[in-house]
Write an enzyme that holds these catalytic residues in place. Structure first.
Site, PDB file in Angstrom:
ATOM      1  N   LYS A  42     -18.700  18.967  12.727  1.00 13.47           N
ATOM      2  CA  LYS A  42     -19.585  20.099  11.730  1.00 13.47           C
ATOM      3  C   LYS A  42     -19.102  19.541   9.541  1.00 13.47           C
ATOM      4  CE  LYS A  42     -19.456  23.316  15.765  1.00 13.47           C
ATOM      5  NZ  LYS A  42     -20.659  23.126  16.171  1.00 13.47           N
ATOM      6  N   TRP A  58     -18.831  32.715  20.840  1.00 12.92           N
ATOM      7  CA  TRP A  58     -18.492  31.709  20.418  1.00 12.92           C
ATOM      8  C   TRP A  58     -16.782  32.190  20.922  1.00 12.92           C
ATOM      9  CZ3 TRP A  58     -19.564  27.165  22.362  1.00 12.92           C
ATOM     10  CH2 TRP A  58     -20.592  26.407  22.148  1.00 12.92           C
ATOM     11  N   ASP A  72     -10.988  30.096  15.411  1.00 10.67           N
ATOM     12  CA  ASP A  72     -11.489  29.585  16.295  1.00 10.67           C
ATOM     13  C   ASP A  72     -12.627  29.126  14.074  1.00 10.67           C
ATOM     14  OD1 ASP A  72     -13.797  27.666  16.312  1.00 10.67           O
ATOM     15  OD2 ASP A  72     -14.091  28.995  18.012  1.00 10.67           O
TER      16      ASP A  72
HETATM   17  N1  PMP Z   1     -16.036  27.494  18.923  1.00 10.80           N
HETATM   18  C1  PMP Z   1     -17.560  27.340  17.671  1.00 10.80           C
HETATM   19  C2  PMP Z   1     -17.430  27.857  16.911  1.00 10.80           C
HETATM   20  C3  PMP Z   1     -18.268  26.421  17.844  1.00 10.80           C
HETATM   21  O1  PMP Z   1     -19.005  26.602  16.921  1.00 10.80           O
HETATM   22  C4  PMP Z   1     -18.800  25.620  18.762  1.00 10.80           C
HETATM   23  C5  PMP Z   1     -19.271  24.248  18.568  1.00 10.80           C
HETATM   24  N2  PMP Z   1     -20.894  25.046  18.741  1.00 10.80           N
HETATM   25  C6  PMP Z   1     -17.477  24.976  20.206  1.00 10.80           C
HETATM   26  C7  PMP Z   1     -16.164  26.864  19.686  1.00 10.80           C
HETATM   27  C8  PMP Z   1     -17.221  24.089  20.872  1.00 10.80           C
HETATM   28  O2  PMP Z   1     -16.357  23.436  20.560  1.00 10.80           O
HETATM   29  P1  PMP Z   1     -16.665  22.284  21.454  1.00 10.80           P
HETATM   30  O3  PMP Z   1     -17.907  21.860  21.737  1.00 10.80           O
HETATM   31  O4  PMP Z   1     -16.455  21.732  20.338  1.00 10.80           O
HETATM   32  O5  PMP Z   1     -16.040  22.515  22.135  1.00 10.80           O
END
Ligand code: PMP
Length: 368
Positions: A203, A102, A179
């Site tokens: 989450k 991520w 994040d």
């Molecule tokens: N950052 C993290 C730490 C994530 O776990 C996720 C999704 N699993 C994202 C970003 C992306 O999130 P989204 O699908 O809500 O754009």
């Protein structure tokens, strides 16, 4: 009804009491004469829902007054693109620390807008660790430093409170952006250490479709880059996150989830429960004589997402099928890593993790 224990990484398990309230308001919300999904975001019912959600999130995370809270449509990826637009001058340096998938995704959202510097990365060891802060190559005059508090796929987490755990760095005058999508509200956070914290809700905070941004108000004075109104955090704040029609349903269910977390004892209690659940699961993996493997540096193992491997990928399908029989779903690992992954966010009870551990022991006994 046969709801299984759901180990899905997100959208993820929600508390049953939240789902029941959501169900009850689907047909009619209070005395609004209409469903929660049918009422206007400008009406008194929703204005009250939004205000309560913000107040509850502020209480839950002890958010200081000098921080603004935005509730924005879309997920964390959207914020990864909006942060540079709002806080970096065109082409300004921004430092990114990569500890998993991520963090790398965040660089792809920001690269069009900034002079992006990867200040540190654990990619070379398969994202199984966090590079020591002393090795980070931070830039002078960077707009911000970006980290991922918990890497949902690789199972790597900054653990400022844990003995031997990896603390967040002190970045001085350069604001730290984090994040927190997959670990927010699972333990106390010192919000004042960060310039901005953001998370997709799906989450620990509620349903998918909405994200939360917690940002130090003085940073909103920065010019940033030319951007459409709808991408402008300042304008969103002035409009109470309702510059356009917001995802009212998602916001409402997130609010119910904040309330549930407060009633359960808040983030201190979830920190205690998370430690207990994670210890139980890692002990089962480490105590399997090497049959199950988690390859992450133990000092930075995630309390929220636990990836693990079986001795032979051919066992993955039977493991998942038999888990389903045992009332355990959502355990398939992410395709970039393979194997299994158990996501154990706040709504997952200890009994769910115990049921998983029992299944793992039973499966090993029969197939080992
Ligand atoms: N950052 C993290 C730490 C994530 O776990 C996720 C999704 N699993 C994202 C970003 C992306 O999130 P989204 O699908 O809500 O754009």
């Amino acid at each position: 009804m046969s709801r299984a224990y759901n180990f899905s990484p997100g959208p993820a398990m929600l508390p049953e009491s939240v789902l029941l309230q959501a169900r009850d308001t689907m047909l009619e919300y209070g005395d609004a004469g209409a469903s929660i999904v049918e009422i206007s975001h400008r009406g008194p019912e929703f204005i009250e829902i939004a205000a309560q959600a913000e107040a509850d999130l502020r209480a839950l995370l002890s958010i200081p007054a000098e921080y603004a809270v935005l509730f924005l449509p879309g997920g964390a990826t959207t914020q990864q693109a909006l942060l540079p637009l709002n806080f970096a001058d065109p082409g300004q340096r921004a430092d990114y620390v990569l500890t998993g998938h991520w963090g790398a995704t965040a660089t792809r959202q920001a690269r069009p807008y900034v002079d992006l510097n990867v200040a540190a990365s654990s990619e070379d060891d398969g994202y199984r660790s966090i590079p020591p802060v002393e090795s980070w190559r931070l830039s002078d005059g960077a707009a911000y430093v970006h980290v991922t508090a918990n890497e949902t796929i690789h199972g790597v987490e900054f653990r400022p409170a844990a003995p031997g755990g990896h603390a967040f760095p002190d970045t001085g005058d350069v604001p730290l952006f984090a994040d927190f999508s997959s670990s927010i509200a699972s333990e106390p956070i010192d919000v004042s250490r960060f310039g901005a914290i953001y998370a997709g809700a799906q989450k620990n905070l509620g349903p998918v479709g909405i994200g939360v941004v917690i940002v130090r108000r003085d940073l909103l004075e920065r010019a940033g880059q030319p951007r459409a109104d709808i991408f402008d955090y300042r304008l969103q704040l002035a409009a109470d996150s309702m510059l356009n029609t917001p995802p009212t349903w998602n916001w409402y269910v997130a609010g119910l989830t904040f309330r549930w977390m407060l009633e359960e004892g808040g983030v201190e209690e979830f920190a205690r429960r998370s430690d207990e659940k994670a210890k139980l699961l890692y002990a089962a993996i480490d105590g399997s004589g090497g049959w199950y493997r988690n390859e992450v540096d133990p000092a930075v193992r995630s309390r929220m997402n636990v990836p693990f491997f079986l001795p032979d990928p051919a066992l993955d399908a039977p493991f998942l099928a038999e888990a389903r029989e045992a009332g355990l779903v959502g355990l398939k690992g992410h395709r970039v890593v393979g194997g299994m992954r158990a996501s154990i966010y706040n709504p997952m009870p200890l009994a769910g993790v115990q049921a998983l551990v029992d299944h793992m022991r039973d499966f090993q006994r029969r197939h080992g």
